[in-house]
Design a protein around this motif. Structure first.
Motif, mmCIF file in Angstrom:
data_model
loop_
_atom_site.group_PDB
_atom_site.id
_atom_site.type_symbol
_atom_site.label_atom_id
_atom_site.label_comp_id
_atom_site.label_asym_id
_atom_site.label_seq_id
_atom_site.Cartn_x
_atom_site.Cartn_y
_atom_site.Cartn_z
ATOM 1 N N SER A 75 2.324 -1.590 48.068
ATOM 2 C CA SER A 75 2.585 -0.177 47.748
ATOM 3 C C SER A 75 1.310 0.646 47.739
ATOM 4 O O SER A 75 1.374 1.873 47.760
ATOM 5 N N GLY A 76 0.176 -0.034 47.626
ATOM 6 C CA GLY A 76 -1.091 0.688 47.490
ATOM 7 C C GLY A 76 -1.388 1.099 46.057
ATOM 8 O O GLY A 76 -2.420 1.698 45.775
ATOM 9 N N LYS A 77 -0.477 0.746 45.115
ATOM 10 C CA LYS A 77 -0.670 1.131 43.707
ATOM 11 C C LYS A 77 -1.266 -0.023 42.912
ATOM 12 O O LYS A 77 -0.803 -1.154 42.991
ATOM 13 N N ASN A 78 -2.261 0.306 42.104
ATOM 14 C CA ASN A 78 -2.851 -0.655 41.183
ATOM 15 C C ASN A 78 -1.825 -0.977 40.098
ATOM 16 O O ASN A 78 -1.203 -0.070 39.535
ATOM 17 N N VAL A 79 -1.642 -2.259 39.807
ATOM 18 C CA VAL A 79 -0.597 -2.668 38.869
ATOM 19 C C VAL A 79 -0.819 -2.100 37.475
ATOM 20 O O VAL A 79 0.117 -1.593 36.852
ATOM 21 N N ILE A 80 -2.021 -2.175 36.955
ATOM 22 C CA ILE A 80 -2.270 -1.681 35.596
ATOM 23 C C ILE A 80 -2.014 -0.182 35.513
ATOM 24 O O ILE A 80 -1.374 0.295 34.577
ATOM 25 N N ASP A 81 -2.467 0.560 36.502
ATOM 26 C CA ASP A 81 -2.200 2.002 36.516
ATOM 27 C C ASP A 81 -0.699 2.273 36.575
ATOM 28 O O ASP A 81 -0.189 3.165 35.897
ATOM 29 N N TYR A 82 0.015 1.476 37.378
ATOM 30 C CA TYR A 82 1.457 1.673 37.535
ATOM 31 C C TYR A 82 2.217 1.375 36.244
ATOM 32 O O TYR A 82 3.086 2.144 35.849
ATOM 33 N N VAL A 83 1.884 0.268 35.572
ATOM 34 C CA VAL A 83 2.617 -0.045 34.339
ATOM 35 C C VAL A 83 2.318 0.977 33.254
ATOM 36 O O VAL A 83 3.194 1.315 32.460
ATOM 37 N N ARG A 84 1.106 1.508 33.224
ATOM 38 C CA ARG A 84 0.808 2.596 32.281
ATOM 39 C C ARG A 84 1.643 3.831 32.607
ATOM 40 O O ARG A 84 2.140 4.519 31.709
ATOM 41 N N GLU A 85 1.789 4.117 33.901
ATOM 42 C CA GLU A 85 2.561 5.274 34.341
ATOM 43 C C GLU A 85 4.036 5.145 33.937
ATOM 44 O O GLU A 85 4.617 6.085 33.397
ATOM 45 N N VAL A 86 4.635 3.989 34.182
ATOM 46 C CA VAL A 86 6.057 3.840 33.841
ATOM 47 C C VAL A 86 6.260 3.771 32.331
ATOM 48 O O VAL A 86 7.302 4.191 31.828
ATOM 49 N N GLU A 87 5.251 3.296 31.610
ATOM 50 C CA GLU A 87 5.331 3.336 30.143
ATOM 51 C C GLU A 87 5.380 4.787 29.666
ATOM 52 O O GLU A 87 6.202 5.140 28.814
ATOM 53 N N LYS A 88 4.535 5.640 30.233
ATOM 54 C CA LYS A 88 4.533 7.061 29.868
ATOM 55 C C LYS A 88 5.851 7.737 30.224
ATOM 56 O O LYS A 88 6.270 8.692 29.575
ATOM 57 N N MET A 89 6.520 7.247 31.268
ATOM 58 C CA MET A 89 7.791 7.834 31.702
ATOM 59 C C MET A 89 8.971 7.323 30.887
ATOM 60 O O MET A 89 10.099 7.758 31.090
ATOM 61 N N GLY A 90 8.718 6.395 29.940
ATOM 62 C CA GLY A 90 9.784 5.967 29.046
ATOM 63 C C GLY A 90 10.240 4.532 29.161
ATOM 64 O O GLY A 90 11.209 4.145 28.501
ATOM 65 N N ALA A 91 9.587 3.731 29.979
ATOM 66 C CA ALA A 91 9.971 2.323 30.071
ATOM 67 C C ALA A 91 9.813 1.662 28.713
ATOM 68 O O ALA A 91 8.858 1.935 27.983
ATOM 69 N N GLY A 92 10.772 0.812 28.368
ATOM 70 C CA GLY A 92 10.717 0.124 27.086
ATOM 71 C C GLY A 92 10.129 -1.276 27.179
ATOM 72 O O GLY A 92 9.659 -1.831 26.190
ATOM 73 N N GLU A 93 10.180 -1.868 28.377
ATOM 74 C CA GLU A 93 9.622 -3.200 28.620
ATOM 75 C C GLU A 93 9.214 -3.294 30.084
ATOM 76 O O GLU A 93 9.766 -2.599 30.935
ATOM 77 N N ILE A 94 8.273 -4.196 30.353
ATOM 78 C CA ILE A 94 7.845 -4.478 31.719
ATOM 79 C C ILE A 94 8.153 -5.939 32.016
ATOM 80 O O ILE A 94 7.757 -6.833 31.258
ATOM 81 N N LEU A 95 8.870 -6.192 33.107
ATOM 82 C CA LEU A 95 9.080 -7.541 33.616
ATOM 83 C C LEU A 95 8.090 -7.713 34.753
ATOM 84 O O LEU A 95 8.236 -7.124 35.825
#
Length: 125
Positions: A27-47
């Protein structure tokens, strides 16, 4: 609770990238940046699935897991790498050594772990 599934693959010595389409497309996206982004958007857990460990049975890379776990404040579900009961137990020992995780556990907490012939592990803290 919204659970966001993320497939991660190491693309060089220091960068983990999000992959899509069953781990075939970067995807070209850094994983740590991405999980922080989805956390800010309201994700409750990361698999989080580590693609290169998935299906290998070589165990979990606890150093990598620690790096990801410190990056977010929501629960992190790890997938990819377990090959034995010991691998699962090592991951649980690692998790309970973390004060953030340990402090969220209450008396007589029962963790469900579905891994071949391990069905339920009860941990009393």
């Amino acid at each position: 609770c919204i659970v966001v599934a993320v497939d991660a693959k190491k693309v060089d010595n220091s960068k983990w990238e999000v992959f899509t389409h069953g781990g075939r497309k970067p995807s070209g996206k850094n994983v740590i940046d991405y999980v922080r982004e989805v956390e800010k958007m309201g994700a409750g857990e990361i698999l989080l699935t580590f693609i290169e460990f998935d299906g290998t049975g070589k165990g979990y890379n606890l150093d990598i897991i620690n790096q990801f776990e410190k990056s977010i404040s929501i629960p992190l579900i790890i997938s990819g790498g377990a090959g034995s009961k010991d691998d699962v137990l090592n991951l649980l020992s690692f998790a309970f050594a973390d004060p953030k995780i340990n402090s969220t556990m209450s008396d007589n907490t029962c963790l469900r772990v579905d891994f071949y012939d391990i069905h339920v592990i009860c941990v009393f803290v």
